[in-house]
Write a protein that holds these residues in place. Structure first.
Motif, PDB file in Angstrom:
ATOM      1  N   ARG A 736      -3.227-124.635-153.133  1.00 50.52           N
ATOM      2  CA  ARG A 736      -4.253-124.781-152.097  1.00 50.52           C
ATOM      3  C   ARG A 736      -4.442-126.229-151.686  1.00 50.52           C
ATOM      4  O   ARG A 736      -5.545-126.672-151.337  1.00 50.52           O
ATOM      5  CB  ARG A 736      -5.585-124.217-152.609  1.00 50.52           C
ATOM      6  N   PHE A 737      -3.347-126.990-151.731  1.00 47.67           N
ATOM      7  CA  PHE A 737      -3.437-128.413-151.392  1.00 47.67           C
ATOM      8  C   PHE A 737      -2.885-128.666-149.991  1.00 47.67           C
ATOM      9  O   PHE A 737      -3.425-129.443-149.225  1.00 47.67           O
ATOM     10  CB  PHE A 737      -2.664-129.224-152.435  1.00 47.67           C
ATOM     11  N   LEU A 738      -1.781-127.984-149.664  1.00 43.92           N
ATOM     12  CA  LEU A 738      -1.135-128.230-148.374  1.00 43.92           C
ATOM     13  C   LEU A 738      -1.489-127.141-147.378  1.00 43.92           C
ATOM     14  O   LEU A 738      -1.572-125.963-147.735  1.00 43.92           O
ATOM     15  CB  LEU A 738       0.392-128.270-148.555  1.00 43.92           C
ATOM     16  N   LEU A 739      -1.676-127.557-146.135  1.00 43.86           N
ATOM     17  CA  LEU A 739      -2.025-126.627-145.073  1.00 43.86           C
ATOM     18  C   LEU A 739      -0.849-126.568-144.107  1.00 43.86           C
ATOM     19  O   LEU A 739      -0.461-127.577-143.544  1.00 43.86           O
ATOM     20  CB  LEU A 739      -3.265-127.152-144.342  1.00 43.86           C
ATOM     21  N   SER A 740      -0.270-125.369-143.942  1.00 44.48           N
ATOM     22  CA  SER A 740       0.869-125.253-143.036  1.00 44.48           C
ATOM     23  C   SER A 740       0.361-125.177-141.593  1.00 44.48           C
ATOM     24  O   SER A 740      -0.356-124.249-141.243  1.00 44.48           O
ATOM     25  CB  SER A 740       1.655-123.998-143.387  1.00 44.48           C
ATOM     26  N   PRO A 741       0.713-126.165-140.753  1.00 44.88           N
ATOM     27  CA  PRO A 741       0.153-126.196-139.399  1.00 44.88           C
ATOM     28  C   PRO A 741       0.550-124.992-138.555  1.00 44.88           C
ATOM     29  O   PRO A 741      -0.275-124.453-137.813  1.00 44.88           O
ATOM     30  CB  PRO A 741       0.703-127.484-138.789  1.00 44.88           C
ATOM     31  N   THR A 742       1.790-124.526-138.704  1.00 43.29           N
ATOM     32  CA  THR A 742       2.205-123.389-137.872  1.00 43.29           C
ATOM     33  C   THR A 742       1.430-122.134-138.263  1.00 43.29           C
ATOM     34  O   THR A 742       1.019-121.353-137.400  1.00 43.29           O
ATOM     35  CB  THR A 742       3.715-123.124-138.021  1.00 43.29           C
ATOM     36  N   ALA A 743       1.207-121.944-139.568  1.00 44.20           N
ATOM     37  CA  ALA A 743       0.469-120.764-140.016  1.00 44.20           C
ATOM     38  C   ALA A 743      -0.952-120.793-139.458  1.00 44.20           C
ATOM     39  O   ALA A 743      -1.456-119.796-138.938  1.00 44.20           O
ATOM     40  CB  ALA A 743       0.437-120.715-141.537  1.00 44.20           C
ATOM     41  N   LEU A 744      -1.583-121.973-139.546  1.00 49.25           N
ATOM     42  CA  LEU A 744      -2.959-122.076-139.050  1.00 49.25           C
ATOM     43  C   LEU A 744      -2.982-121.859-137.537  1.00 49.25           C
ATOM     44  O   LEU A 744      -3.904-121.237-136.999  1.00 49.25           O
ATOM     45  CB  LEU A 744      -3.551-123.445-139.408  1.00 49.25           C
ATOM     46  N   ALA A 745      -1.952-122.352-136.846  1.00 52.60           N
ATOM     47  CA  ALA A 745      -1.905-122.199-135.397  1.00 52.60           C
ATOM     48  C   ALA A 745      -1.839-120.719-135.016  1.00 52.60           C
ATOM     49  O   ALA A 745      -2.531-120.271-134.095  1.00 52.60           O
ATOM     50  CB  ALA A 745      -0.698-122.939-134.837  1.00 52.60           C
ATOM     51  N   GLY A 746      -1.030-119.955-135.748  1.00 52.34           N
ATOM     52  CA  GLY A 746      -0.923-118.528-135.455  1.00 52.34           C
ATOM     53  C   GLY A 746      -2.247-117.816-135.658  1.00 52.34           C
ATOM     54  O   GLY A 746      -2.700-117.026-134.817  1.00 52.34           O
ATOM     55  N   LEU A 747      -2.907-118.118-136.796  1.00 48.55           N
ATOM     56  CA  LEU A 747      -4.198-117.479-137.084  1.00 48.55           C
ATOM     57  C   LEU A 747      -5.236-117.845-136.034  1.00 48.55           C
ATOM     58  O   LEU A 747      -5.998-116.998-135.572  1.00 48.55           O
ATOM     59  CB  LEU A 747      -4.714-117.951-138.454  1.00 48.55           C
ATOM     60  N   THR A 748      -5.259-119.137-135.680  1.00 50.65           N
ATOM     61  CA  THR A 748      -6.262-119.611-134.729  1.00 50.65           C
ATOM     62  C   THR A 748      -6.107-118.881-133.401  1.00 50.65           C
ATOM     63  O   THR A 748      -7.085-118.441-132.800  1.00 50.65           O
ATOM     64  CB  THR A 748      -6.077-121.126-134.485  1.00 50.65           C
ATOM     65  N   THR A 749      -4.852-118.756-132.950  1.00 54.51           N
ATOM     66  CA  THR A 749      -4.604-118.088-131.671  1.00 54.51           C
ATOM     67  C   THR A 749      -5.141-116.663-131.709  1.00 54.51           C
ATOM     68  O   THR A 749      -5.832-116.211-130.795  1.00 54.51           O
ATOM     69  CB  THR A 749      -3.097-118.075-131.376  1.00 54.51           C
ATOM     70  N   VAL A 750      -4.845-115.948-132.802  1.00 56.35           N
ATOM     71  CA  VAL A 750      -5.301-114.559-132.897  1.00 56.35           C
ATOM     72  C   VAL A 750      -6.830-114.503-132.911  1.00 56.35           C
ATOM     73  O   VAL A 750      -7.449-113.683-132.240  1.00 56.35           O
ATOM     74  CB  VAL A 750      -4.717-113.885-134.156  1.00 56.35           C
ATOM     75  N   LEU A 751      -7.474-115.410-133.681  1.00 57.91           N
ATOM     76  CA  LEU A 751      -8.937-115.359-133.772  1.00 57.91           C
ATOM     77  C   LEU A 751      -9.595-115.704-132.442  1.00 57.91           C
ATOM     78  O   LEU A 751     -10.613-115.133-132.085  1.00 57.91           O
ATOM     79  CB  LEU A 751      -9.424-116.290-134.879  1.00 57.91           C
ATOM     80  N   PHE A 752      -9.009-116.659-131.705  1.00 57.95           N
ATOM     81  CA  PHE A 752      -9.603-117.001-130.413  1.00 57.95           C
ATOM     82  C   PHE A 752      -9.453-115.841-129.423  1.00 57.95           C
ATOM     83  O   PHE A 752     -10.309-115.638-128.570  1.00 57.95           O
ATOM     84  CB  PHE A 752      -8.987-118.291-129.849  1.00 57.95           C
ATOM     85  N   THR A 753      -8.360-115.067-129.549  1.00 53.71           N
ATOM     86  CA  THR A 753      -8.253-113.918-128.642  1.00 53.71           C
ATOM     87  C   THR A 753      -9.266-112.846-129.041  1.00 53.71           C
ATOM     88  O   THR A 753      -9.717-112.083-128.208  1.00 53.71           O
ATOM     89  CB  THR A 753      -6.850-113.281-128.678  1.00 53.71           C
ATOM     90  N   CYS A 754      -9.639-112.815-130.332  1.00 51.84           N
ATOM     91  CA  CYS A 754     -10.619-111.819-130.778  1.00 51.84           C
ATOM     92  C   CYS A 754     -12.027-112.133-130.275  1.00 51.84           C
ATOM     93  O   CYS A 754     -12.937-111.327-130.455  1.00 51.84           O
ATOM     94  CB  CYS A 754     -10.645-111.729-132.300  1.00 51.84           C
ATOM     95  N   LEU A 755     -12.226-113.337-129.698  1.00 52.00           N
ATOM     96  CA  LEU A 755     -13.557-113.656-129.169  1.00 52.00           C
ATOM     97  C   LEU A 755     -13.892-112.694-128.029  1.00 52.00           C
ATOM     98  O   LEU A 755     -15.054-112.493-127.707  1.00 52.00           O
ATOM     99  CB  LEU A 755     -13.602-115.101-128.636  1.00 52.00           C
ATOM    100  N   ASP A 756     -12.868-112.142-127.407  1.00 49.74           N
ATOM    101  CA  ASP A 756     -13.117-111.187-126.342  1.00 49.74           C
ATOM    102  C   ASP A 756     -12.132-110.030-126.503  1.00 49.74           C
ATOM    103  O   ASP A 756     -11.147-109.924-125.793  1.00 49.74           O
ATOM    104  CB  ASP A 756     -12.925-111.881-124.975  1.00 49.74           C
ATOM    105  N   MET A 757     -12.413-109.174-127.487  1.00 49.76           N
ATOM    106  CA  MET A 757     -11.429-108.133-127.826  1.00 49.76           C
ATOM    107  C   MET A 757     -11.208-107.140-126.700  1.00 49.76           C
ATOM    108  O   MET A 757     -10.100-106.691-126.471  1.00 49.76           O
ATOM    109  CB  MET A 757     -11.901-107.386-129.058  1.00 49.76           C
ATOM    110  N   LYS A 758     -12.286-106.786-126.009  1.00 47.75           N
ATOM    111  CA  LYS A 758     -12.162-105.714-125.003  1.00 47.75           C
ATOM    112  C   LYS A 758     -11.088-106.038-123.978  1.00 47.75           C
ATOM    113  O   LYS A 758     -10.382-105.166-123.507  1.00 47.75           O
ATOM    114  CB  LYS A 758     -13.505-105.501-124.299  1.00 47.75           C
ATOM    115  N   ASN A 759     -10.977-107.318-123.613  1.00 50.89           N
ATOM    116  CA  ASN A 759     -10.014-107.671-122.563  1.00 50.89           C
ATOM    117  C   ASN A 759      -8.666-108.126-123.105  1.00 50.89           C
ATOM    118  O   ASN A 759      -7.758-108.388-122.332  1.00 50.89           O
ATOM    119  CB  ASN A 759     -10.589-108.783-121.685  1.00 50.89           C
TER     120      ASN A 759
END
Length: 861
Positions: A736-759
């Protein structure tokens, strides 16, 4: 027999002796003074052994402190005798809390003898006074030299006596950490560096980077290259990474570096200096390119005996639910089939076989190829075709061969899905002949928008983090073209953001900014437009201050998106830094009670989770802050809190968070409950957690009439059983020391799309869910021998224990069980070898670990 004040005879005698000495010190004859001082010293020293109470001599000498001080200041000439008295006054000052830093004052006037001879407590006390004095002298701008000599002595004393944290603390106070490098040796450098690295997450910038740089230098000096590499990756410093490679001579060790870099998702081209022999360089580059990942993952699957493909029905377990849910289960609705497509893809991810997509067709039905795909409607076919990519995840050669047949379909949706599938298969795997680029680049300018989106999204997944030049121009041109439809534009921006994640690339930022400025009022209301600021943020992911110039530009945007953009940039730029000030700022945004439908509070809530996920303490605090937001926040904030909780505990089902989400999944507000259901899937992702699986089954019967909710429940069920429980979505690795930027980028994209799930996800853009592929990694420990062949050895796996700054050699894991590799590691688990026969080449046993035979090992008779 007790004396006047309840003192024993010994105490009385001691008191009288001390009084005689004190009188003698104040005599005129230097010889008598000297003898008396020597005696006083012996009395004090012989008593400083125990520190549970104030030593008797110090207690009895307290009343004499002031007279001795006065005598010292007025009557004595400079001589050895005066220095000896100064030493004693310095020790006495320790018990007289005057706040004048007198202990230090007299120490500097005294005879510069061995500092440790007065005991640990005295040294600690001095260190405390030095840090106060240092601050004062810095403020007054007076010289510090005499004090720095003392600091040298104290640090040397601490390092000899296993008090590395105290030495580091003192050097941080006097802002001279470089001194540490001179004082470490091979017995204590590991503990000193461990303390430096773990304290860096609580230091303000730029001190945090400095602490890590010092630790890196120390590791390099002691040839602990793997630890140095972890710090180089943490600092995201490519020069440091290269230095590790060039300094290390050992080829096996370099292979271990490559496994760590591959897991981190860093794209690195080895040059002649980093690996001299061509043959070696190719072998190392293969490891960095992650070519071995699929093979290692399947080795684990065979060992855990989960190769048998699972169908969505095996996951839903309808027979365990009471009565009413089964009504309508027999109907083939397109929405249910779409859900089954995702569940099937998530569960069989990377296994190369399933019961829907890869089944060989019976000759009778050969007329309709791809039976399952046609059980989906229009855009559903795209997700179905793409799901093949996830089932064949990481197996580039076998995968592309199976997807190829769909690229020639007459149905545009299927072609689009196949193009996306190509991107998914090659996600995280680099290949010298770049098959994904060759296949996809010709489709990005086709007439059909679906096909364009498939190809562009595929490129984003295949080349995330690679900063590939060949993609910059064609994708930027799409952004700059006024005729580009909005949906294509949004996906192009996200793909560029993924390819250049964390690179702070000016040109790409420019293209996205111009695309944002050219949007009309109507387009700014579209939920897809909000992906543009996210794409912009991804360029600065975790890069802190570097975002400021771009953030200034964002203040000139249309007011509809200005604040959204501002908060999104802040959240992503400080993602994974644990910066407390930024968390407070984001909480400030959430505290405002706004009238209109303000959009910027969503990213602010997600931002709290993004910033605070860096270390455990901040994480727990953030969970508590989010609980408060649930109680007092407006409705639009409550809708995002579940997603933030899901991100904080991703693939780590903490009971308190699980309970909160379970409660929210029955919330009266539909959007809150859908977000909570998705988040239950996120916190349980890849854990097969029985409790969450049970909750989701109950939810599936509770919401059997609500199509949207049921779809979310299915997605969550698929996530919980991700890769049959062998995968994780956590972007953190290496303890739990290193943060993989690509992994976080993928998660972030999905979560931001979930801000408006209906559309988005519940509309026709459900394939956005495939961005989660970027975060999927096997949660395994696979030990291999010197020829990279799997090697079974016993390991102990248990809960990791934080041993920073603890004395001795404390156990690093607790409650362990012994298994033979390969093994699965849950969140918060740590493994250590249970045999001395091999030496691991990495200090952290995770992912692929190379074992070298221990030359000193002797078989027990």
């Amino acid at each position: 027999m007790l004396g006047a004040e309840g003192e024993s005879e010994e105490d009385q005698a001691l008191k009288e002796r001390l009084e005689v000495y004190v009188d003698n010190v104040q005599r005129a004859d230097p010889d008598i003074q000297k003898v008396a001082l020597d005696r006083l010293r012996e009395e004090i020293r012989s008593s400083t052994s125990s520190m549970t109470s104030v030593p008797k001599p110090l207690k009895f000498l307290r009343p004499h402190y002031s007279p001795l001080k006065a005598y010292f200041d007025i009557f004595m000439e400079d001589s050895d005798v005066k220095k000896k008295l100064a030493d004693i006054l310095s020790v006495l000052a320790m018990t007289m809390a005057t706040g004048e830093r007198e202990s230090l004052k007299y120490r500097l006037l005294g005879s510069a003898e061995e500092i440790g001879s007065w005991g640990h407590e005295y040294v600690r006390n001095l260190a405390g006074e030095i840090s106060q004095e240092f601050a004062r002298r810095q403020f007054d701008d007076t010289p510090l030299d005499d004090m720095m000599d003392l600091v040298q002595q104290i640090v040397a004393f601490h390092m000899k006596h296993n008090a590395e944290p105290e030495a580091v603390d003192l050097l941080m106070e006097v802002e001279d950490l470089d001194l540490l490098i001179e004082h470490v040796d091979d017995t204590n450098y590991k503990r000193a560096c461990l303390y430096l690295t773990s304290s860096s997450s609580y230091l303000p910038g730029p001190d945090d980077i400095l602490a890590l740089d010092i630790a890196y230098s120390i590791y390099m000096n002691f040839k602990d290259y793997t630890s140095a590499l972890r710090l180089a990756l943490f600092l995201d410093n490519i020069q440091h990474v290269k230095r590790v490679f060039t300094s290390c001579e050992d080829l096996l060790q370099k292979k271990q570096f490559c496994y760590i870099i591959a897991r981190h998702g860093m794209v690195l081209e080895l040059d002649d200096e980093m690996a001299v022999e061509d043959e070696d360089r190719e072998a190392l580059q293969d490891i960095i390119n992650n070519v071995k990942l699929s093979e290692g993952y399947l080795t684990l699957a065979r060992d855990v005996e989960v190769m048998e493909p699972k169908s969505p029905e095996d996951i839903y377990k309808v027979h365990l639910i009471d009565g009413r849910a089964t009504a309508g289960a027999g109907v083939d609705s397109a929405r249910q089939n779409l859900a089954a497509t995702f569940v099937n893809a998530f569960v069989n991810a990377g296994f190369g076989q399933d019961k829907l997509m890869t089944v060989p067709l019976e000759p009778a039905s050969s007329s309709s190829t791809g039976g399952w795909i046609f059980k989906n409607k229009e855009h559903g076919k795209a997700s179905a075709a793409a799901s093949l990519g996830m089932i064949l995840l990481w197996d580039v050669d076998g995968g592309l061969a199976q997807i190829d047949k769909y690229l020639h379909s007459n149905d545009n949706h299927i072609v689009a899905g196949a193009l996306l599938g190509v991107g998914i298969v090659t996600c995280g795997i680099k290949n010298d002949c770049d098959p994904a680029l060759a296949l996809l680049i010709e489709f990005i300018n086709k007439d059909d928008t679906t096909i364009r989106i498939g190809a562009i999204m595929g490129l984003g997944l295949a080349y995330a983090g690679s900063q590939k030049e060949e993609l910059k121009v064609p994708l930027s041109q799409i952004l700059g073209d006024a005729k580009t439809p909005l949906e294509v534009l949004a996906f192009t921006a996200i793909s560029l953001g993924l390819v250049y994640v964390g690179s702070c690339n000016e040109e790409v930022a420019q293209s996205i900014i111009f695309a944002l400025m050219d949007r009309s009022e109507a387009e700014l209301n579209d939920s897809l437009t909000r992906l543009l600021p996210v794409a912009l943020g991804l360029l600065f992911l975790g890069k802190q201050e570097s975002v400021e110039a771009t953030a200034e530009v964002s203040k000139t945007f249309n007011e509809k998106i200005r604040k959204f953009c501002d908060v999104t940039l802040l959240s992503l730029a400080y993602a994974g830094t644990g910066n407390v000030l930024k968390v407070q700022k984001l909480l400030g945004y959430c505290a405002q009670h706004l009238e209109k439908n303000e959009l910027h509070q969503g990213p602010a809530v997600l931002g709290i989770a993004l910033v605070a996920m860096a270390e455990d303490l901040g994480l727990d605090m953030a969970v508590r802050s989010l609980e408060h937001l649930l109680q007092y926040g407006e409705q639009n904030i409550r809708r995002v809190v579940p997603l933030a909780l899901g991100l904080l505990c991703i693939s780590n089902p903490k009971v308190n968070v699980m309970d909160t989400l379970s409660r929210l999944s029955h919330d009266t507000d539909g959007e809150v409950s859908m977000a909570a259901i998705i988040s239950l899937g996120l916190i349980g992702a890849g854990t097969n957690n029985a409790r969450i699986a049970g909750m989701l089954r109950n939810l599936s019967s509770y919401y059997y009439k609500e199509a949207g909710h049921l779809f979310c429940v299915r997605i969550a069920q698929g996530l919980v059983h991700l890769g049959k429980g062998l995968l994780t979505l956590s972007p953190y690795h290496s303890d739990r020391f290193l943060l993989s930027p690509t992994a976080l980028a993928g998660l972030t994209t999905v979560l931001f799309t979930c801000l408006d799930m209906k559309n988005t996800i519940l509309g026709k853009y459900h394939y956005l869910l495939y961005f989660i592929t970027l975060a999927m990694q096997p949660r395994m420990l696979l030990t291999v021998d010197e020829n990279q062949k799997p090697l079974s050895v016993p390991v102990r796996v248990g809960q990791a224990v934080d041993v920073v700054g603890q004395a001795g050699r404390p156990k690093t894991i607790t409650g362990f069980q012994t298994h033979t590799t390969p093994v699965l590691l849950a969140a918060g688990d740590r493994a250590e070898l249970a045999t001395d026969k091999y030496i691991p080449l990495s200090p952290v046993l995770e992912g692929f670990v190379i074992l070298r035979e221990n030359p000193d090992y002797e078989e027990e008779k």
